[in-house]
Motif scaffolding. Structure first.
Motif, short mmCIF file in Angstrom:
data_model
loop_
_atom_site.label_atom_id
_atom_site.label_comp_id
_atom_site.label_asym_id
_atom_site.label_seq_id
_atom_site.Cartn_x
_atom_site.Cartn_y
_atom_site.Cartn_z
N UNK A 167 11.33 0.98 -9.83
CA UNK A 167 10.89 1.83 -8.72
C UNK A 167 9.59 1.30 -8.13
N UNK A 168 8.67 0.86 -8.98
CA UNK A 168 7.40 0.30 -8.50
C UNK A 168 7.65 -0.97 -7.69
N UNK A 169 8.54 -1.84 -8.21
CA UNK A 169 8.83 -3.08 -7.50
C UNK A 169 9.46 -2.81 -6.15
N UNK A 170 10.43 -1.90 -6.10
CA UNK A 170 11.09 -1.58 -4.84
C UNK A 170 10.10 -0.97 -3.84
N UNK A 171 9.22 -0.12 -4.34
CA UNK A 171 8.22 0.50 -3.47
C UNK A 171 7.26 -0.54 -2.91
N UNK A 172 6.85 -1.50 -3.75
CA UNK A 172 5.93 -2.55 -3.29
C UNK A 172 6.59 -3.45 -2.25
N UNK A 173 7.85 -3.81 -2.48
CA UNK A 173 8.56 -4.66 -1.51
C UNK A 173 8.72 -3.92 -0.18
N UNK A 174 9.12 -2.65 -0.26
CA UNK A 174 9.31 -1.87 0.97
C UNK A 174 8.02 -1.66 1.74
N UNK A 175 6.96 -1.29 1.03
CA UNK A 175 5.69 -1.07 1.69
C UNK A 175 5.14 -2.38 2.26
N UNK A 176 5.33 -3.47 1.52
CA UNK A 176 4.88 -4.77 2.02
C UNK A 176 5.59 -5.16 3.30
N UNK A 177 6.88 -4.88 3.39
CA UNK A 177 7.62 -5.21 4.61
C UNK A 177 7.11 -4.37 5.78
N UNK A 206 4.13 -3.03 6.20
CA UNK A 206 2.75 -3.38 6.58
C UNK A 206 2.67 -4.73 7.28
N UNK A 207 3.38 -5.73 6.76
CA UNK A 207 3.21 -7.09 7.28
C UNK A 207 4.31 -7.54 8.24
N UNK A 208 5.42 -6.84 8.27
CA UNK A 208 6.52 -7.26 9.15
C UNK A 208 6.84 -6.18 10.18
N UNK A 209 7.26 -5.03 9.68
CA UNK A 209 7.75 -3.99 10.58
C UNK A 209 6.71 -3.44 11.53
N UNK A 210 5.59 -2.96 10.99
CA UNK A 210 4.55 -2.33 11.83
C UNK A 210 3.93 -3.30 12.83
N UNK A 211 3.53 -4.52 12.42
CA UNK A 211 2.97 -5.44 13.42
C UNK A 211 3.96 -5.81 14.52
N UNK A 212 5.23 -6.04 14.15
CA UNK A 212 6.23 -6.39 15.17
C UNK A 212 6.43 -5.24 16.14
N UNK A 213 6.45 -4.01 15.64
CA UNK A 213 6.63 -2.85 16.49
C UNK A 213 5.45 -2.68 17.44
N UNK A 214 4.24 -2.77 16.91
CA UNK A 214 3.04 -2.56 17.74
C UNK A 214 2.86 -3.68 18.76
N UNK A 215 2.99 -4.93 18.30
CA UNK A 215 2.82 -6.04 19.24
C UNK A 215 3.93 -6.04 20.29
N UNK A 216 5.15 -5.69 19.89
CA UNK A 216 6.24 -5.66 20.85
C UNK A 216 6.09 -4.55 21.87
N UNK A 217 5.62 -3.38 21.42
CA UNK A 217 5.54 -2.23 22.31
C UNK A 217 4.27 -2.23 23.15
N UNK A 218 3.16 -2.67 22.57
CA UNK A 218 1.87 -2.52 23.26
C UNK A 218 1.35 -3.80 23.88
N UNK A 219 1.90 -4.95 23.50
CA UNK A 219 1.38 -6.21 24.03
C UNK A 219 2.44 -6.94 24.85
N UNK A 220 3.53 -7.32 24.21
CA UNK A 220 4.53 -8.13 24.89
C UNK A 220 5.21 -7.39 26.03
#
Length: 398
Positions: A306-316, A318-332
């Motif tokens: 459960x800890x490993x799955x939570x870390x992988x999900x949260x890492x995605x 923070x570093x993939x999903x949220x930046x892509x969403x924000x840069x795509x919606x607010x910049x590009x």
């Protein structure tokens, strides 16, 4: 955690081949794999050329980060903000440790958030550049302190403990390495790029590099003298895996990290694996204790999965999903594919990346201290009981 609860964790007898296999795996996880990867990197470069090998390793490490580097950052948040109310306001921590927790957990992220917001709102690459340079300044501190923890904790698990003077000499070598790594090479002020942000670095005084190099060399001599003195006095040296992990972290990952261009792609992953090994030790022993009376918690394997799955999900996120969403919606989308400021096309990726890195360093400085009761789980049962008189908690402090 009381001494009575510690006695519930009985050591498990292992065969000698099994123990040797475990020691070898530990050696590889805490840094020893670096010694294997160096010749492999040389063979790859000789076989297909530097450009092709860099392209292949860059592709591999970018995607492997989703299950290695990113979770290593994410799991820090899961560890740090566990029982946050009792840690910040209760009596779980002593006053000094509680103050560190509040500073690292609330004041530091608020300051970093304000810094990033100002840079994003003003489109200032210079402001964001200062934040990036703080990240690079502190990363050496983070690496060497983790190396210090590898040496002291794993040595304690083998029954080898350092005297206060020896610890100071080891730490002195760590800090000298950090200073030399930051000062080298000499920097007159260059134009650099990080995550799309182009900024000018702060110049280093020309004399800084040779001065820190001399200090680093003297600290190395002091370390050798200290270990030799211990050998003459007791005919003992630190176990090979902790000592190798420490030296590899300080020398090959921090000071001479640019020795091989291909290895520069792999060092962050090796550092993350080293970190995750200690997380696994801590949470495995904690989960094993919780399996027994009086709590009879979930099985260890379930907790760790459960800890490993939570870390992988949260890492995605923070570093993939949220930046892509924000840069795509607010910049590009606002610029039809063109950057709207001096921060490039991915300013939110840059801001989040730098924020998490710096915050990670401060949270680690709180989590892996001897004043944190949870760090007692890093030691074997017998060692924890023997140390229960006040020095029970041995910390990674990284």
């Amino acid at each position: 955690m009381t001494s009575a609860s510690v006695t519930l964790m009985a050591p498990v007898a292992t065969s000698r081949p099994g123990a040797l296999r475990g020691r070898l795996i530990e050696f590889l996880l805490v840094g020893g794999a670096t010694l294997v990867l160096f010749p492999l990197a040389w063979i790859l470069r000789r076989s297909v050329g530097l450009d092709t090998s860099e392209l292949a390793l860059g592709f591999l490490t970018f995607h492997a980060a989703s299950v290695i580097n990113d979770p290593h950052f994410a799991v820090t948040y899961l560890l740090f903000y566990k029982d946050v109310r009792s840690r910040a306001l209760g009596r779980v921590f002593a006053p000094t440790q509680r103050m560190r927790y509040v500073v690292a957990g609330f004041l530091v992220p608020l300051a970093l958030l304000a810094w990033a917001v100002v840079a994003l709102a003003t489109g200032s690459a210079r402001t964001m550049g200062f934040m990036i340079q703080l990240m690079f300044f502190l990363v050496g501190w983070h690496y060497v302190k983790q190396g210090f923890g590898v040496l002291t904790v794993l040595s304690a698990r083998r029954g080898f403990r350092f005297s206060p003077l020896e610890r100071r000499v080891v730490l002195g070598h760590c800090f000298a390495a950090w200073a030399y790594a930051w000062a080298s090479p000499a920097d007159p002020g260059r134009e650099l790029e990080e995550k799309g942000v182009v900024y000018t670095s702060l110049a280093h005084p020309p004399a800084l590099e040779p001065v820190t190099q001399v200090i680093f060399g003297l600290s190395a001599l002091a370390l050798v003298w200290t270990l030799a003195h211990r050998w003459r006095r007791e005919r003992r040296l630190p176990p090979i895996a902790p000592l190798a992990g420490f030296l590899i972290t300080v020398w090959l990952w921090t000071v001479y990290s640019s020795l091989d261009r291909l290895m520069m792609y792999l060092i962050p992953a090796l550092h993350s694996v080293q970190y995750l090994y200690f997380v696994w030790l801590l949470r495995r022993n904690e989960a094993r204790e919780a399996e027994g009376p009086p709590s009879f918690g979930r099985p260890t394997g379930v907790r760790l999965a459960f800890l490993a799955a939570s870390a992988v999900g949260l890492g995605w996120v923070v570093f993939r999903g949220a930046p892509a969403l924000l840069d795509g919606a607010l910049v590009m989308s606002a610029s039809d594919g063109e950057a709207t400021s001096g921060l490039g096309e991915t300013p939110y990726l840059a801001a989040i990346y730098v924020f998490v890195n710096i915050h990670h360093y401060f949270m680690d400085h709180v989590i892996w201290r001897r004043e944190n009761p949870d760090t007692g789980y890093l030691l074997h049962t017998g060692e924890r009981e023997a140390a229960s008189g006040g020095g029970r908690q041995m910390a990674v402090e990284g």
